[in-house]
Scaffold this active site. Structure first.
Site, mmCIF file in Angstrom:
data_model
loop_
_atom_site.group_PDB
_atom_site.id
_atom_site.type_symbol
_atom_site.label_atom_id
_atom_site.label_comp_id
_atom_site.label_asym_id
_atom_site.label_seq_id
_atom_site.Cartn_x
_atom_site.Cartn_y
_atom_site.Cartn_z
ATOM 1 N NE ARG A 48 -3.252 0.994 3.741
ATOM 2 C CZ ARG A 48 -2.043 0.612 4.405
ATOM 3 N NH1 ARG A 48 -1.278 2.234 4.224
ATOM 4 N NH2 ARG A 48 -2.470 -0.237 5.501
ATOM 5 C CE1 TYR A 101 -12.985 12.756 -17.797
ATOM 6 C CE2 TYR A 101 -12.106 12.604 -15.312
ATOM 7 C CZ TYR A 101 -13.184 12.185 -16.937
ATOM 8 O OH TYR A 101 -13.686 11.173 -16.973
ATOM 9 C CG ASP A 173 -5.878 17.113 -16.484
ATOM 10 O OD1 ASP A 173 -5.095 16.079 -17.027
ATOM 11 O OD2 ASP A 173 -6.560 16.341 -15.703
ATOM 12 C CE LYS A 198 -8.969 9.265 -19.485
ATOM 13 N NZ LYS A 198 -9.340 10.418 -19.194
#
Ligand code: PLP
Length: 412
Positions: A48, A101, A173, A198
């Site tokens: 983690r 977005y 971004d 993406k």
């Protein structure tokens, strides 16, 4: 604009495998790591917190931007959440672009607001709007350029000058263009954030996100938030993302060449009323695009995403989408296949019509994430669908049903 190195995309930040000498870092599919003695390990304690496959992706993504190792997450939105939690607390304010977005808008408006963090959305194509909106409580400016799906640009260098003056952090971004074409940290931004889902992974096989910065303390804070919230990327997804990264410059070059050719072709089609692509001379910010976007092979390129408006509004738009064969209709972008989205019925269906129209998302707008197929085939498929959308509807039914077999094979 500093140029991008394909060599770095393949070799930068790579570590060798000390156990077997494998050329490619293995998928370390282990939750935990043996301690040599109490408190002594080989750099990893629990997956983690860190995992060797994820760590290698992080050093590679950092190397791409001459930055500290990136922090990788299970999704792009997990990366953005960690960035917001690392930089904002109750009472603080964030200035966001008005065409970022949709998931980021939801995060700011419906989640951060409940934690006492307020957000204001402004048209970042004018840096003056950002300057005017910054208050003494503002800690972060968050922009996306080109904007989705209108392809409006924000001048990163000009906005960075504004945020520096105000003592506020600037995050970009950079999912659409990737560091291959746009290097926000070189233009004065403090942070870049990616949905690696993406273009970086590029094959529609792994979700992920990353935060990159040259500010070590900020990166440490983001890493701490990831540990607290448990949002690290899984080893297998990191492996797939790293494999995609090696071919990123090649793919971005082809995506960009194809998008430029398709944009020029659509701009000449009388059944298309508008084409939004920064590489077209008709784009209102074409001059900025030429300054801000990088070169591949001596040519300035502008990425693989464009949008266009068909004559006939939403109805014609839907008809185009329903009659393509090669292109796939999906909520996604940045993959090897050409992907189409109808923002009004898909990504922006929740946004009220007047709010949509105010940022240029008209009813007939179609977003194209141009793939790396032969561009002639992409053009042929779209032009055929556009022509069909303007024929009487029984003609479409006939054409579609006679080609149903082919359409099934193409996955539509
Ligand atoms: C897809 C996307 C995101 C969100 O990323 P996920 O990996 O889907 O969580 C954020 N920003 C942009 C620009 C995107 O396209």
């Amino acid at each position: 604009m500093s140029s991008f190195s394909s060599t770095v995309a393949i070799h930068g930040g790579r570590s060798c495998d000390p156990c077997h000498g494998s050329l490619v870092t293995p998928i370390v599919q282990s939750t935990t790591y043996v301690q040599d003695e109490v408190g002594v390990n080989k750099g990893h304690a629990y997956s983690r917190v860190s995992n060797p496959t994820v760590t290698e992706l992080e050093t590679r993504l950092g190397a791409l931007e001459d930055a500290s190792p990136a922090v990788c997450f299970g999704t792009g939105l997990a990366a953005e959440t960690a960035l917001f939690l690392a930089t904002l607390r109750a009472g603080d304010h964030v200035v966001c672009g008005d065409a970022i977005y949709g998931g980021t808008v939801r995060l700011v408006q419906q989640l951060l607001s409940e934690l006492g963090i307020s957000g204001t959305f402004v048209d970042t194509s004018d840096p003056e709007n950002v300057r005017r909106t910054i208050t003494p409580r503002t800690k972060l400016v968050f922009i996306e350029t080109p904007a989705n799906p209108t392809l409006k640009l924000a001048d990163i260098r000009a906005i960075a000058a504004v945020t520096k003056m105000a003592g506020v952090l600037l995050a970009v971004d950079n999912t659409f263009l990737t560091p291959v074409i746009q290097r926000p940290l070189d233009l004065g931004a403090d942070i870049t954030v990616y949905s690696t889902t993406k273009h970086i992974e590029g094959h529609s096989t792994a979700i992920g996100g990353s935060v990159v910065s040259r500010d070590e303390r900020l990166i440490e804070r983001v890493r701490f938030i990831r540990k607290c919230t448990g949002s690290i990327q899984a080893a297998f997804q990191a492996f797939l993302t790293g494999r995609g990264l090696s071919t990123l410059p090649l793919r971005i070059e082809r995506h960009s060449q194809n998008a430029q050719a398709l944009a020029e072709r659509l701009a000449r089609n009388p059944l298309v009323s508008a084409v939004n692509y920064p590489g077209l001379k008709s784009h209102p910010q074409h001059a900025l695009a030429r300054l801000q976007h990088g070169k591949i092979g001596g040519e300035i390129v502008h990425g693989g995403v464009l949008s266009f408006e068909v004559v006939g509004g939403a109805e014609a738009g839907v008809r185009v989408l329903n009659s393509v064969k090669l292109c796939s209709l999906v909520e996604h972008l940045g993959s090897v296949e050409t992907l189409l989205t109808h923002p009004v019925s898909m990504t922006h269906a929740d946004v009220p019509r007047d709010q949509r129209l105010a940022v240029g998302i008209t009813d007939g707008l179609i977003r194209v994430s141009v793939g790396i197929e032969d561009v002639a085939d992409i053009i042929e498929d779209l032009e055929r669908a556009i022509a069909l959308a303007h024929e009487p509807s029984d003609a479409i039914d006939d054409a579609v049903s006679s080609e149903e077999g082919a359409a099934c094979l193409a996955g539509n």
